[in-house]
Enzyme design. Structure first.
Site, short mmCIF file in Angstrom:
data_model
loop_
_atom_site.label_atom_id
_atom_site.label_comp_id
_atom_site.label_asym_id
_atom_site.label_seq_id
_atom_site.Cartn_x
_atom_site.Cartn_y
_atom_site.Cartn_z
N TYR A 1 -2.56 -1.01 10.33
CA TYR A 1 -2.49 -1.20 8.87
C TYR A 1 -1.16 -0.67 8.32
O TYR A 1 -0.46 -1.35 7.57
CB TYR A 1 -3.68 -0.50 8.21
CG TYR A 1 -3.79 -0.73 6.72
CD1 TYR A 1 -4.41 -1.87 6.22
CD2 TYR A 1 -3.28 0.20 5.81
CE1 TYR A 1 -4.52 -2.08 4.84
CE2 TYR A 1 -3.39 0.00 4.45
CZ TYR A 1 -4.02 -1.14 3.96
OH TYR A 1 -4.12 -1.34 2.61
N SER B 1 0.86 -1.18 0.00
CA SER B 1 0.00 0.00 0.00
C SER B 1 0.89 1.23 0.00
O SER B 1 2.05 1.15 0.44
CB SER B 1 -0.87 0.01 1.27
OG SER B 1 -1.41 1.30 1.50
P1 NAD Z 1 -11.05 -6.25 -0.49
O1 NAD Z 1 -11.59 -6.08 0.87
O2 NAD Z 1 -11.99 -6.32 -1.64
O3 NAD Z 1 -10.10 -7.52 -0.58
C1 NAD Z 1 -9.39 -8.05 0.50
C2 NAD Z 1 -9.44 -9.56 0.37
O4 NAD Z 1 -8.68 -10.15 1.44
C3 NAD Z 1 -10.87 -10.09 0.48
O5 NAD Z 1 -11.11 -10.97 -0.62
C4 NAD Z 1 -10.86 -10.86 1.79
O6 NAD Z 1 -11.72 -11.97 1.79
C5 NAD Z 1 -9.41 -11.29 1.87
N1 NAD Z 1 -9.04 -11.68 3.24
C6 NAD Z 1 -9.27 -11.00 4.39
N2 NAD Z 1 -8.85 -11.75 5.43
C7 NAD Z 1 -8.34 -12.90 4.93
C8 NAD Z 1 -7.77 -14.06 5.49
N3 NAD Z 1 -7.62 -14.19 6.82
N4 NAD Z 1 -7.37 -15.06 4.67
C9 NAD Z 1 -7.52 -14.96 3.32
N5 NAD Z 1 -8.05 -13.88 2.73
C10 NAD Z 1 -8.47 -12.87 3.53
O7 NAD Z 1 -10.03 -5.03 -0.69
P2 NAD Z 1 -8.92 -4.77 -1.81
O8 NAD Z 1 -8.86 -3.32 -1.98
O9 NAD Z 1 -9.14 -5.63 -2.99
O10 NAD Z 1 -7.58 -5.21 -1.03
C11 NAD Z 1 -6.66 -6.12 -1.56
C12 NAD Z 1 -5.28 -5.77 -1.05
O11 NAD Z 1 -4.90 -4.49 -1.57
C13 NAD Z 1 -5.15 -5.66 0.46
O12 NAD Z 1 -3.92 -6.20 0.89
C14 NAD Z 1 -5.17 -4.16 0.70
O13 NAD Z 1 -4.50 -3.80 1.89
C15 NAD Z 1 -4.43 -3.68 -0.55
N6 NAD Z 1 -4.66 -2.27 -0.87
C16 NAD Z 1 -5.85 -1.84 -1.35
C17 NAD Z 1 -6.01 -0.50 -1.65
C18 NAD Z 1 -7.29 0.07 -2.22
O14 NAD Z 1 -7.38 1.29 -2.38
N7 NAD Z 1 -8.28 -0.74 -2.56
C19 NAD Z 1 -4.98 0.41 -1.44
C20 NAD Z 1 -3.78 -0.07 -0.92
C21 NAD Z 1 -3.64 -1.42 -0.65
#
Ligand code: NAD
Length: 266
Positions: free
Chosen positions: A165, A152
């Site tokens: 986080y 991130s």
């Molecule tokens: P999201 O909530 O749609 O996806 C997160 C996924 O992680 C979900 O499918 C959830 O089921 C899974 N998850 C949670 N706990 C888990 C566990 N114990 N075991 C297995 N899977 C688990 O959100 P996203 O935005 O798609 O996030 C994906 C990644 O991207 C994350 O690591 C998040 O920190 C990172 N991220 C996202 C953004 C953004 O703006 N969307 C920005 C920076 C980083």
């Protein structure tokens, strides 16, 4: 540049939604067989696997909590049972449990570190053991395996109210770089992606309406990111087109990490 991941097997954690689902779909479109790991949402993961299979690809959906060692071992064993190999890991699962630091419970701290950091360690460790056994598969890829750690912008930008986080993502950066330093001589490529604000479930409350307008002040490029902005980079980092990219973090953030507040002298 034509990218093909034909004959390769990719495992994407947290693939039932958001960046994981988009990455899995894009990897499959590039020709990889894809394992979609999900935690609690079986239905959307299975629906995406069905969609990929119906369009001529190969995919399965597998349950598993990435913060649990036994689940991770089982997930990778089932991957090898299904497809015989593992070439690409996208360690994507992540979550937030936000609170002011004085109110943050140990459970909120441990849950976020457990999934976002320990989960990435457990998955990468298991993948590395498989890559070591497999070695380079001639004609399939120049590398003996590729890992993409989903980090991130908060591996760089401190985040008040979200210290668990930000600490987890800061940890992901050093985990990724240390792994890369340790294993790249084995022709294993490890890199990270640092998304900014990408429209997914994790940040739905700040990517629409008035909150979106406030968010846009932090994004010089003038738009919120879409999941495919990240998925395209996942495919590139997983492919031989990025064969000389080792231990790097690719920021996909519309310039958020350029500290736009300082544009007018701060
Ligand atoms: P999201 O909530 O749609 O996806 C997160 C996924 O992680 C979900 O499918 C959830 O089921 C899974 N998850 C949670 N706990 C888990 C566990 N114990 N075991 C297995 N899977 C688990 O959100 P996203 O935005 O798609 O996030 C994906 C990644 O991207 C994350 O690591 C998040 O920190 C990172 N991220 C996202 C953004 C953004 O703006 N969307 C920005 C920076 C980083």
């Amino acid at each position: 540049m034509q990218i093909s991941l034909a004959q390769q097997v990719a495992l994407v954690t947290g693939a039932s939604s958001g960046l994981g689902a988009a990455s899995a779909r894009a990897l499959a479109a590039a020709g990889a067989a894809v394992v979609l790991n999900y935690h609690s949402q079986a239905a959307p993961a299975q629906a995406l696997a069905d969609e990929i299979n119906q369009s001529g690809g190969r995919a399965i959906a597998l349950a598993g909590d990435v913060s649990k060692e036994a689940d991770v071992e089982q997930l990778f064993a089932q991957t090898l049972d299904a497809f015989g190999y593992l070439d690409i890991l996208v360690a994507n699962s992540g979550l937030q449990k936000d609170a002011a630091v004085v109110d943050m419970t140990l459970e909120q701290w441990n849950t976020v570190i457990g999934v976002n950091l320990t989960g990435q360690f457990l998955c990468a460790r298991t993948a590395l053991r498989i890559f070591n056994r497999q070695g380079i598969r001639p004609g399939v890829s120049c590398a003996a395996g590729k890992i993409i750690h989903m980090s991130s912008v908060h591996q760089l930008i401190p985040w008040a109210g979200h210290v668990n986080y930000a600490a987890s993502k800061g940890g992901v950066e050093m985990l990724m770089r240390s792994f890369a330093q340790e294993v790249s001589h084995q022709k294993i490529r490890i890199n990270g992606i640092a998304p900014g604000a990408i429209r997914t479930a994790i940040n739905r409350d700040v990517t629409q309406g008035e909150a979106e307008q406030a968010l846009l002040k932090l994004i010089p490029y003038g738009r919120v990111g879409e999941a495919d902005d990240v998925a395209n980079a996942v495919v590139w980092l997983a492919s031989d087109a990025s064969d000389y990219v080792v231990g790097s973090t690719l920021f996909i953030d519309g310039g958020m990490s350029l500290y736009p507040e300082f544009r007018g002298n701060g």
